[in-house]
Design a protein around this motif. Structure first.
Motif: not given
Length: 211
Positions: A142-161
């Protein structure tokens, strides 16, 4: 059914079965796809994880080094994880930043400049699997779930796979975050966050312009 716990186990086994050479080649392909579709701009901050390479995690150093070489006005930030409360703090990464491994083997910066979430414009999100709707399976802490919820709305969230998406993760919760895009070695998958569905590769440029 494609459940997160089952996908997590299966994809961890598959990743650890990769050779070092295969993981490095795919990591380089991911870096090329990232810079083809997403051009960092002066004043932006790209946040990334640092890989545990013996676990065959994607080697993000190819992206970091290219930012340092080609985009001197773009900052790179990396996290330090609090293993007790599941939170993360964020710090500026420079070529001369000292790193040390935490007890999980994750490299973390020492005596680096802290950065608030409000300065982060793009996040490279680690994942084990993702689906065609833009949902991800992480490591389950859950580290990234908590972190991403705190970002500004227009921040890009780009997964890499390393791997392409599955059709659907069946145990997605209503409040699970949808990624803006996922970069794979072959292509970039983008998602309409409002509609929670897949979009086309060409939409990557639109996402960057909104950042």
């Amino acid at each position: 059914m494609a459940l997160k716990a089952d996908l997590r186990k299966a994809y961890l086994v598959q990743r650890r079965g990769m050779s070092e050479q295969e993981a490095e080649a795919l990591s380089q392909d991911i870096a090329r796809q990232f810079f083809t579709h997403f051009q960092p701009k002066a004043g932006q901050t790209v946040h990334t994880f640092l890989p545990i390479q013996h676990h065959r995690e994607i080697n993000t150093w190819y992206i970091i080094q290219e930012i340092w070489d080609r985009y001197p006005d773009v900052q790179v930030s990396v996290p330090i994880s609090d293993l007790k409360d599941g939170s993360m703090s964020h710090f500026l990464l420079m070529p001369d930043t000292e790193l040390q491994e935490n007890r999980l083997g994750i490299p973390e910066p020492v005596n680096a400049l802290p950065l608030p979430e409000s300065e982060i414009t793009t996040v490279l999100v680690p994942l084990l699997a993702f689906d065609r709707q833009g949902h991800r399976v992480g490591y389950g802490k859950g580290f990234y779930d908590r972190f991403l919820a705190l970002l500004p709305q227009n921040s890009q969230k780009i997964g890499i796979s390393f791997l392409p998406p599955i059709d659907r993760i069946d145990d997605v919760h209503a409040n699970d975050l949808v990624l803006d895009a996922v970069v794979t070695p072959e292509k970039v998958w983008t998602f309409d966050v409002e509609k929670k569905g897949p979009s086309s590769e060409q939409d990557s440029e639109d996402i960057q312009e909104e950042a």
